[in-house]
Design a protein around this motif. Structure first.
Motif, PDB file in Angstrom:
ATOM      1  N   LEU A 152      37.845  49.677  59.885  1.00  0.00           N
ATOM      2  CA  LEU A 152      37.571  50.656  58.835  1.00  0.00           C
ATOM      3  C   LEU A 152      38.884  51.321  58.434  1.00  0.00           C
ATOM      4  CD1 LEU A 152      34.308  52.581  59.847  1.00  0.00           C
ATOM      5  CD2 LEU A 152      34.663  51.202  57.785  1.00  0.00           C
ATOM      6  N   VAL A 153      39.204  51.242  57.150  1.00  0.00           N
ATOM      7  CA  VAL A 153      40.376  51.909  56.590  1.00  0.00           C
ATOM      8  C   VAL A 153      39.941  52.611  55.313  1.00  0.00           C
ATOM      9  CG1 VAL A 153      42.693  51.649  55.627  1.00  0.00           C
ATOM     10  CG2 VAL A 153      41.967  50.190  57.532  1.00  0.00           C
ATOM     11  N   GLY A 154      40.162  53.901  55.225  1.00  0.00           N
ATOM     12  CA  GLY A 154      39.758  54.631  54.032  1.00  0.00           C
ATOM     13  C   GLY A 154      38.272  54.576  53.764  1.00  0.00           C
ATOM     14  N   GLY A 155      37.478  54.431  54.843  1.00  0.00           N
ATOM     15  CA  GLY A 155      36.035  54.384  54.690  1.00  0.00           C
ATOM     16  C   GLY A 155      35.492  53.060  54.203  1.00  0.00           C
ATOM     17  N   ALA A 175      44.059  51.641  60.954  1.00  0.00           N
ATOM     18  CA  ALA A 175      42.596  51.588  61.016  1.00  0.00           C
ATOM     19  C   ALA A 175      42.046  52.822  61.724  1.00  0.00           C
ATOM     20  CB  ALA A 175      42.139  50.325  61.739  1.00  0.00           C
ATOM     21  N   ALA A 176      41.028  53.440  61.122  1.00  0.00           N
ATOM     22  CA  ALA A 176      40.360  54.576  61.757  1.00  0.00           C
ATOM     23  C   ALA A 176      39.397  54.095  62.836  1.00  0.00           C
ATOM     24  CB  ALA A 176      39.610  55.388  60.708  1.00  0.00           C
ATOM     25  N   GLN A 218      38.765  50.529  45.784  1.00  0.00           N
ATOM     26  CA  GLN A 218      37.722  50.309  44.783  1.00  0.00           C
ATOM     27  C   GLN A 218      36.365  50.878  45.206  1.00  0.00           C
ATOM     28  OE1 GLN A 218      38.645  48.907  41.901  1.00  0.00           O
ATOM     29  NE2 GLN A 218      40.725  48.690  42.740  1.00  0.00           N
ATOM     30  N   SER A 219      36.257  51.345  46.437  1.00  0.00           N
ATOM     31  CA  SER A 219      34.966  51.767  46.955  1.00  0.00           C
ATOM     32  C   SER A 219      34.543  53.115  46.390  1.00  0.00           C
ATOM     33  CB  SER A 219      35.036  51.852  48.485  1.00  0.00           C
ATOM     34  OG  SER A 219      33.810  52.292  49.020  1.00  0.00           O
ATOM     35  N   ALA A 230      42.788  41.954  58.429  1.00  0.00           N
ATOM     36  CA  ALA A 230      41.593  42.789  58.293  1.00  0.00           C
ATOM     37  C   ALA A 230      41.949  44.160  57.723  1.00  0.00           C
ATOM     38  CB  ALA A 230      40.908  42.941  59.648  1.00  0.00           C
ATOM     39  N   VAL A 231      43.052  44.755  58.198  1.00  0.00           N
ATOM     40  CA  VAL A 231      43.482  46.058  57.682  1.00  0.00           C
ATOM     41  C   VAL A 231      43.870  45.950  56.214  1.00  0.00           C
ATOM     42  CG1 VAL A 231      45.278  47.824  57.848  1.00  0.00           C
ATOM     43  CG2 VAL A 231      44.157  46.980  59.921  1.00  0.00           C
ATOM     44  N   ALA A 232      44.562  44.889  55.852  1.00  0.00           N
ATOM     45  CA  ALA A 232      44.954  44.708  54.451  1.00  0.00           C
ATOM     46  C   ALA A 232      43.729  44.571  53.552  1.00  0.00           C
ATOM     47  CB  ALA A 232      45.857  43.488  54.314  1.00  0.00           C
ATOM     48  N   PHE A 233      42.736  43.822  54.000  1.00  0.00           N
ATOM     49  CA  PHE A 233      41.514  43.665  53.207  1.00  0.00           C
ATOM     50  C   PHE A 233      40.779  44.998  53.062  1.00  0.00           C
ATOM     51  CE2 PHE A 233      41.267  39.067  54.935  1.00  0.00           C
ATOM     52  CZ  PHE A 233      42.125  38.637  53.949  1.00  0.00           C
ATOM     53  N   ALA A 234      40.683  45.748  54.152  1.00  0.00           N
ATOM     54  CA  ALA A 234      39.991  47.035  54.098  1.00  0.00           C
ATOM     55  C   ALA A 234      40.713  48.009  53.178  1.00  0.00           C
ATOM     56  CB  ALA A 234      39.878  47.618  55.509  1.00  0.00           C
TER      57      ALA A 234
END
Length: 480
Positions: A55-58, A17-18, A90-91, A80-84
């Motif tokens: 936040l992961v990958g924005g 996570a960033a 797809q974002s 939470a990291v897996a969901f992000a």
């Protein structure tokens, strides 16, 4: 419980996570209600858990866990990291956050007497006594309720924020429903419709409401409304009492200035907004008498805190000044999009929910003079009190509200009582008709617990302060 938040942050950052934040929440909520002289319901519920946002990958990810253990904290972070990470694939855009200096601090709501510690017997006795005062032959249903809440909220972020807040709330209300021989039904509530009013304070707040003392008036007015004349249809001057102004501010100023609505990211459940991001600083929202402020530092406010659920310190901010839109209710994400402000309005109603942009305490600032001064400048108009119904479109533009009771205003004085009063308007045109707000001695604070938003739904606790206000050229009744 602070170490649990640290475990969650360690796990989230270690997994990539960033940014990460964790909220540990322990809440106890108690509600007592009576109806027609009998106990209707008693509830005493506790909930606890940890919510982790990353936040992961924005892209955002969020997960919660009811286990206040190291395992529960780390499991929530991992999910939470897996969901992000899945969302970021797809974002089409990356989340950016407005800069924030890491804050550490504590906050404890002032309370002379913890409302949870007040015996249930005392709460039931108060409700039954207030009910007794409302009884009349015409009043077929009487209801009374009190509530109490105590909450511990611990927040930590990967940027270094560390906060601990202990919140206390309580409140109550009464209502009388009268039925006439012809089947007509009328209702009166105190101190506000929709569950009464609450404040962030101890049991002394409930005692200060004076439910038992106000009960006879509420019963008498409910019965009198059965034989009152109906509110006529007209375009006229109206004076709204402070309680109805609470709803007017909430629906036509609070919700449309939530910046996630403005950007369209809150649209599926309760609509968007008629405002645009570029309107700040230029849009004429109402007359020069319109001054609306967001203030999470207000004493007794349900939206009062030291830090929001992103760790942003509480700060009083103008939303509308002299009728011009000055700012929005925002998060760090929406503030970054706008390039203005730094958030401060993010709140979640549970450890298991992701924070949303919510109203804190939103007030119509007082003007000058007394309630009698407002009436004195009305030759022919209406005084409308206590909300009964509301309807407003998804953009918070076209609305129609009803009040429980009204009085004619004739030559600056209150006249006959009227029933079934409604008024309608278009938000900026309606506020343009504001030509006076009563002074600070008439200003009242009301606390609501039923502000709904989001999917899955969340209920925010918010407060609004207002004085009675006068509006010109308002459509009342059904337009002919």
């Amino acid at each position: 419980m602070e170490p649990l938040a640290e475990h969650a942050l360690d796990a989230a950052v270690g997994a990539g996570a960033a940014y990460a934040d964790a909220r540990v929440v322990v809440r106890r909520a108690q509600n007592v209600s009576t109806k027609n002289g009998e106990v209707d319901s008693v509830s005493d519920a506790e909930t606890e858990g940890i919510g982790v946002r990353v936040l992961v990958g924005g892209a955002w990810g969020f997960a919660g866990d009811p286990r206040l253990t190291e395992e529960g904290a780390r499991d929530a972070a991992a999910r939470a990291v897996a969901f992000a990470r899945a969302s970021s694939a797809q974002s089409r855009s990356r989340v950016e956050l407005a800069p924030l200096a890491a804050e550490t601090g504590e906050f404890r709501a002032p309370a002379e007497q913890d409302p949870i510690d007040v015996p249930l017997e005392r709460k039931i006795e108060l409700c039954l006594s207030a009910e007794e005062g409302m009884r009349r032959p015409e009043v077929k249903i009487t209801e009374a309720s009190v509530r109490a809440l105590r909450e511990l909220r611990i927040f930590a972020s990967s940027e270094g924020a560390r906060t601990r807040q202990e919140l206390v709330e309580c409140g109550g209300g009464i209502e009388a429903l009268a039925v006439g021989d012809d089947g007509r039904v009328q209702v009166r509530s105190y101190p506000s419709a929709h569950g009464g009013s609450s404040g962030q304070a101890g049991w002394e707040y409930v005692e200060g409401l004076g439910l038992e003392q106000e009960a006879p008036r509420i019963g008498e007015e409910a019965a009198a409304l059965l034989t009152a004349d109906a509110c006529p249809a007209a375009v006229t001057t109206v004076v709204l009492d402070a309680e109805q102004m609470e709803l007017q501010v909430h629906e036509s100023v609070g919700h449309p200035t939530e910046l996630d609505r403005v950007y369209g990211t809150e649209a599926a459940y309760a609509g968007t907004s008629f405002l645009k991001p570029e309107d700040a600083g230029s849009l004429r929202y109402g007359s020069e008498h319109m001054n609306v402020t967001a203030d999470p530092t207000t004493p007794l406010g349900l939206g009062t805190f030291a830090y929001d659920d992103e760790g942003v310190p509480a700060q009083r901010r103008p939303v509308v000044e002299a009728g011009v839109l000055r700012g929005f209710l925002s998060s760090r994400q929406t503030a970054a999009l706008l390039g203005q402000g730094g958030g401060g309005s993010m709140r979640a109603d549970s450890w298991s929910r992701m924070p949303l942009v919510r109203m804190t305490n939103l007030h119509l600032e007082p003007g000058e003079g007394s309630f009698e001064d407002l009436l004195a400048d009305v030759d022919d108009g209406l005084y409308l009190c206590t909300n009964k119904s509301w309807s407003i479109d998804d953009k918070r533009l076209n609305f129609q509200f009803g009040t429980q009771i009204a009085w004619e205003i004739k030559r600056g004085k209150l006249g006959r009582m009227l029933r079934d009063a409604t008024y309608m308007g278009v938000t900026p045109q309606f506020w343009a008709g504001l030509d006076a707000v009563a002074g600070k001695d008439e200003w009242r604070l009301f606390g609501l617990t039923n502000c709904g938003k989001g999917q899955p739904g969340q209920h925010a606790h918010v407060s609004h302060g207002a004085s009675p206000a006068r509006f010109r050229n308002v459509q009342v009744g059904v337009r002919q």
